[in-house]
Design a protein around this motif. Sequence first.
Motif, short mmCIF file in Angstrom:
data_model
loop_
_atom_site.label_atom_id
_atom_site.label_comp_id
_atom_site.label_asym_id
_atom_site.label_seq_id
_atom_site.Cartn_x
_atom_site.Cartn_y
_atom_site.Cartn_z
N GLY A 132 -39.10 60.44 72.59
CA GLY A 132 -39.42 59.10 72.12
C GLY A 132 -38.19 58.23 72.21
N ARG A 142 -40.94 66.32 75.12
CA ARG A 142 -41.61 65.13 74.56
C ARG A 142 -40.54 64.26 73.92
NH1 ARG A 142 -45.29 67.92 70.42
NH2 ARG A 142 -43.31 69.02 70.18
N THR A 144 -41.77 53.52 64.45
CA THR A 144 -42.77 54.42 65.02
C THR A 144 -42.14 55.70 65.56
OG1 THR A 144 -44.18 52.54 65.61
CG2 THR A 144 -44.60 54.61 66.75
N VAL A 145 -41.01 55.58 66.25
CA VAL A 145 -40.34 56.78 66.78
C VAL A 145 -39.90 57.70 65.65
CG1 VAL A 145 -38.36 57.64 68.10
CG2 VAL A 145 -39.61 55.63 68.90
N GLN A 197 -42.96 59.56 64.35
CA GLN A 197 -43.46 60.58 65.27
C GLN A 197 -42.55 61.81 65.33
OE1 GLN A 197 -43.97 58.13 68.85
NE2 GLN A 197 -46.18 58.31 68.59
N HIS A 242 -41.60 53.06 71.77
CA HIS A 242 -42.11 52.33 70.61
C HIS A 242 -40.94 51.70 69.87
CE1 HIS A 242 -46.00 54.31 71.12
NE2 HIS A 242 -45.39 55.48 71.13
N LEU A 250 -43.14 64.29 68.51
CA LEU A 250 -42.15 64.20 69.57
C LEU A 250 -41.05 65.22 69.29
CD1 LEU A 250 -41.80 60.31 69.80
CD2 LEU A 250 -43.01 61.79 71.42
N GLY A 305 -35.84 61.84 69.39
CA GLY A 305 -35.90 60.42 69.69
C GLY A 305 -34.53 59.83 69.96
N GLU A 336 -42.45 58.44 75.36
CA GLU A 336 -43.16 57.38 74.63
C GLU A 336 -42.16 56.34 74.18
OE1 GLU A 336 -46.00 58.29 71.68
OE2 GLU A 336 -46.82 60.03 72.74
#
Length: 318
Positions: free
Chosen positions: A96, A94, A134-135, A138, A130, A144, A147, A128
């Motif tokens: 980001g 996952r 936001t990252v 998350q 962003h 996530l 990132g 994802e």
Amino acid sequence: MKFTLRQLESFVAVARQESVSRAAESLSLSQSAVSMSLNELEKQFDTRLFDRHGKRLQLNELGRQLLPRVQALLDQGRDVEALLQGEGEGGPLRLGATLTIGNYLAPLLLGEFMGGRPEESRGRVHLEVHNTATVIRQVANFELDFGLIEGVCQHPDLEVSPWIEDELAVFAAPDHSLAGRQDATLEDLLAEPWILREPGSGTRQTLEGALGSRLPRLKVALELEHTEAIKRAVEAGLGIGCISRLALKEAFRRGSLAELPAPGLNLRRQFHFIIHRQKFRTRGIQHFLDLCRRAVDGIQRSDQIVLRRADGSVIDYR
């Protein structure tokens, strides 16, 4: 051990969603099954992990201490499961990324990451895209695994590592009055309407930091969340913009946009990796981070990165 992995999965899902019903949906379980798992976990240890506010559940102090340890345990469990199932690089990844990285680098890096392995051994990858704020949120909340960001991160729970330098460029439509003028000054730029990324984005942070005390004179005509939308608006003559050279290479090469001089502005910045300090690094996470580092070996700036497509052909935007 008195607890089960299902109980721990339910705990993490409720911690993220702050709702049993949303947690059940994310786990593809019934609401009663998730509620029972959570209740059994708390009952077995005669403790509470959440504060109840109506239907909303918020982690209490013990729950906040427990969350990163439980998340690490589940990550290790998924890593073991993936290995047993023949997924050589581990379970789901996952990732980001902020918009410049997410739109121009991350998909190609993921293509190289997945392209070198047989389809049956690939773990599922989720990306994802962003803005920086936001990252960071998350990754800090374990939503996530890690990132790739272009802004500043000072979150105390996150480990921040430099990746590659990036540079912004000021640009306009090729028929703009400032296009082609090498004698254009910062005063000339500040007299123009600007089309910029939204507050909270790394690109906006870099420009505002470079302007310093001159920031109040910046005439923001339009704020957009996507770099491609900014490029189209500038091409249409609505104002001048400032985004990463990485996103402008093709437009500059074609001549659909023109770079403007930006005297006195330091528009360099650093791309970073961010990961929670208590995050267990699966083999997949470590492999992808190593791939990112190899991609920038021997180069100085993001727009010099050379990547390969899944068929092995070189993608070179220099």
